[in-house]
Design a protein around this motif. Structure first.
Motif, short mmCIF file in Angstrom:
data_model
loop_
_atom_site.label_atom_id
_atom_site.label_comp_id
_atom_site.label_asym_id
_atom_site.label_seq_id
_atom_site.Cartn_x
_atom_site.Cartn_y
_atom_site.Cartn_z
N HIS A 96 0.83 -1.20 0.00
CA HIS A 96 0.00 0.00 0.00
C HIS A 96 0.87 1.25 0.00
O HIS A 96 0.67 2.18 -0.78
N HIS A 97 1.88 1.25 0.86
CA HIS A 97 2.76 2.41 0.97
C HIS A 97 3.51 2.65 -0.35
O HIS A 97 3.54 3.75 -0.87
N SER A 155 1.32 3.90 -3.13
CA SER A 155 0.87 5.30 -2.99
C SER A 155 1.99 6.28 -3.27
O SER A 155 1.73 7.39 -3.70
N ASP A 164 -6.63 2.67 -8.37
CA ASP A 164 -5.37 2.55 -7.66
C ASP A 164 -4.92 1.10 -7.61
O ASP A 164 -3.74 0.79 -7.74
N VAL A 184 2.50 10.69 2.97
CA VAL A 184 1.88 9.36 2.97
C VAL A 184 2.28 8.60 4.24
O VAL A 184 1.44 8.01 4.93
N THR A 230 -3.67 9.34 -11.77
CA THR A 230 -4.07 9.09 -10.38
C THR A 230 -3.56 10.20 -9.49
O THR A 230 -4.29 10.70 -8.63
N THR A 231 -2.30 10.57 -9.70
CA THR A 231 -1.73 11.63 -8.87
C THR A 231 -2.51 12.92 -9.08
O THR A 231 -2.76 13.65 -8.13
N THR A 255 -5.94 12.75 -7.19
CA THR A 255 -5.71 12.79 -5.75
C THR A 255 -5.22 14.17 -5.35
O THR A 255 -5.67 14.74 -4.35
N PRO A 263 -6.13 0.63 1.82
CA PRO A 263 -5.87 2.05 1.63
C PRO A 263 -7.11 2.93 1.80
O PRO A 263 -6.99 4.10 2.11
N TYR A 264 -8.29 2.37 1.56
CA TYR A 264 -9.47 3.23 1.53
C TYR A 264 -10.43 2.96 2.66
O TYR A 264 -11.53 3.47 2.69
#
Lengths: 561, 90
Positions: A60-61, A64, A248, A309, A404-405, A408, B24-25
């Motif tokens: 996840h990290h 992101s 994502d 993040v 995506t960036t 967001t 994440p969500y």
């Protein structure tokens, strides 16, 4: 020089950094404690604070923080030759990014998982916190403007990617509905989604789609930029489960597939690096390597965005404190390996030096196109994938990341406007739609203000890098002050901090002069604002550290923690 | 590979995929759900707070079911104690 050698050297050095240096930093400097009750346990609520398996948290990290930026930066920076970019990515990852990312998670988890912004207020002071907000806003503004320009450029250069890029959004929307409304098995949906995406990538080259050169009074580039912002504005207003979450997820899978394909192809074909080690013959107008290299490659060497993040979501889900090493440091290594892949693609993906020089004909000229063209050549030589198909595949990868960036970023910018609305009591600014319009407006202003036709957006890439580095500097400052408070060695975070501040300030001054010479008053003002922020950050750093060191001296009896 | 082994593997893979998809969500979605729930709460208890509600005959029936969440709700809405005279939860 063979690219396999470059790849092994880079990955080997980063692995060494992970196994040796990160162990030292985490055990001796941060002194992570397996018995420390992390906020995820302390404040467990099943919503924000959830202890999470470290491999999942890492995934996840990593997904992101990894985006288009670690591709664009290195692909621009190889114009000075591959050695400087390679060294900065490798050593930046080992000594800067890894320490910064792991440190941000550690600092946050030791302080009730507060965000770095809030921590700046607590540990350094309220003034630093205000600067922090402004720097974040500038980073978001620039990243949105730059990415819109980059995507538009790629959609024009590689029209075969138009269908898969926009089609991916439709696939994501459908996946979101299937999972949310129909409750279908995720694994099944994943397989269908990935097949559909790669199916479209396969179809793309057969049906290339380009906008006409002029749409009314606008050029194709300008129309793409406006279309992208319309998309990002809508996407940032939709509920997250509808588009953001499934997209994502697909992007994450795509990232791993892309990395495996690229590295695999390099291993099989073993292309030679055609770009010079040090480019003594840089095109006219290329700024000097020092300090510009260190702001051109931000993500991939060190990036302040990671701190957001790390402290925003990752620290709330940390199961055990020693996990910061794997999640934070190894996350940075993942990003470094993406940057390394970008360097290899942009230097070894060309047949001759002349081909390479033709692409890198000016500063900011090579960039993503060089990554896509070079990477596609490597894929073709390595696994025999058709060149146009490979180009489509890589374009889709870059564009989806950047997209995506963008949405967001736009969402976050909207939150900032809404917050300002509530601070200054402006009713309409607190509503989602007008705040989004303001955010889009400011980004468009920058994208078009930087260059009349919107193509000048890449001019601000180094400026984006400097703001990003400033953000990283503020995070490093928070960690350093914490370490000084605990009476631990401070040089492992202070040295990178000082280095970053010197390079950013120098970079800003050099750019300031070049904007002045060109008479580009818009960018001149932008640069000036960032420069003021940089000076304020430096002053904050020295005053906060001095204060803490004096406090330590005044109270020498206090035990070492 | 035997069928059982495959099933176990599939379950494991599904778990990782679902976590990767949801982790994440989780908070964003829970927050959005809570917002909707809060609005629903307001509708159910609106009559008692002086907001006329044509469906109060039906909402009255739902009140006992939502009683458990009432305390959290009024705290979240910035009221330290229960705003209703006839509902004493704290």
């Amino acid at each position: 020089m063979n690219a396999i050698f470059l790849m092994l050297m880079g990955l080997g050095a980063m692995a060494l950094g992970y196994f040796v240096y990160s162990k030292f930093i985490c055990e001796k400097i941060f002194k992570v404690d397996p018995n420390f009750r992390t906020p995820a346990h302390e404040m467990q609520d099943g919503v924000d604070y959830v202890p999470t398996n470290k491999y999942i948290l890492w995934g996840h990290h990593f997904t992101s923080v990894a985006g288009a930026a670690p591709i664009i930066g290195p692909a621009i920076a190889v114009i000075w030759g591959w050695v400087p970019a390679f060294l900065w990515v490798v050593f930046g990852t080992i000594f800067f990014a890894g320490v910064h990312d792991a440190g941000a998670i550690w600092a946050s988890s030791r302080n009730k998982a507060k965000s770095i912004g809030a921590l700046t207020g607590d540990i350094v002071g309220n003034r630093a916190r205000s600067i922090f907000m402004i720097v974040i806003f500038l980073v978001l503004l620039m990243v949105n403007a730059v990415f819109a320009v980059v995507i538009a450029g790629q959609l024009i250069s590689f029209p075969s990617a138009t269908i898969p890029v926009w089609g991916a959004i439709v696939v994501a929307l459908i996946i979101g509905q299937l999972i949310y409304r129909k409750n279908m098995s995720l694994l099944l949906v994943t397989i269908v989604g990935v097949v559909a995406l790669y199916g479209m990538i396969y179809v793309g080259p057969m049906l290339p789609l380009a906008l006409p050169e002029m749409v009314g009074p606008l050029s194709d580039n300008q129309s793409w930029i406006i279309l992208l912002f319309v998309y990002a504005a809508i996407a940032s207003l939709l509920p997250v489960w509808m588009l953001l979450q499934p997209r994502d997820y697909i992007n994450g899978i795509q990232l791993f597939i892309g990395l495996i394909l690229l590295y695999g192809a390099v291993l099989i074909s073993g292309p030679d690096v055609v770009a010079p080690a040090f480019n003594n013959d840089v095109p006219e107008g290329t700024p000097s390597l020092i300090p510009l290299l260190f702001v051109t490659i931000a993500c991939g060497a060190i990036s302040g965005f990671h701190g957001l993040v790390s402290s925003g979501t990752t620290s709330k889900q940390l199961d055990k404190e020693p996990d910061v090493r794997f999640v934070g440091y190894f996350g940075a290594v993942g990003e470094g390996s993406l940057a390394l892949a970008a360097i290899i693609a942009a230097t070894a993906g060309f047949a001759t030096l002349a081909d390479w020089q033709a692409i890198y004909s000016g500063f900011g000229k090579g960039g993503v196109s060089a990554f896509i063209t070079g990477g596609a050549n490597i894929l073709q030589a390595g696994i025999g994938l058709d060149t146009v198909l490979s180009q489509t595949l890589l374009t889709v990868m870059v564009v989806l990341f950047a997209g995506t960036t963008m949405d967001t970023g736009l969402r976050l910018q909207r939150y900032i406007f809404q917050e300002w609305g509530s601070i200054y009591n402006i009713g309409w600014m607190q509503k989602a739609a007008p705040a989004t319009l303001l955010a889009v407006g400011s980004c468009l202003l920058l994208a078009f203000g930087a260059g009349g036709d919107g193509s000048g957006g890449l001019m601000i890439w180094p400026l984006f890098g400097t703001t990003n580095q400033l953000l990283a500097g503020l995070t490093l400052l928070v960690i350093t002050v914490m370490l000084v408070k605990l009476r631990r060695p401070m040089w492992y975070t202070l040295a990178p901090l000082i280095f970053l501040l010197i390079m950013t300030t120098l970079g800003l001054l050099i750019q300031l002069k070049s904007f002045y010479d060109k008479g580009d008053w818009f960018l001149f003002t932008m640069d000036l604002i960032v420069l003021v922020a940089a000076i304020l950050v430096s002053l904050e750093c020295s005053s906060a550290l001095n204060k803490q060191l004096k406090a330590n001296k005044a109270n020498p009896a206090a035990e070492e923690a | 590979m035997s069928l059982d082994k495959f099933k176990a593997w599939f379950r494991q893979a599904s778990f990782y995929a679902e976590e990767a998809y949801n982790a994440p969500y989780r908070s964003a979605i829970a927050r959005a759900k809570r917002e909707q729930d809060d609005l629903f709460m307001l509708l159910i208890f609106s009559e008692m707070m002086g907001v006329p509600n044509p469906a109060s005959y039906y909402t009255l029936e739902l009140q006992p079911l939502l009683m458990e969440r009432f305390h959290d709700w009024h705290i979240r809405m910035g009221m330290e104690h229960s705003p209703l005279d006839n509902v004493k939860c704290c």
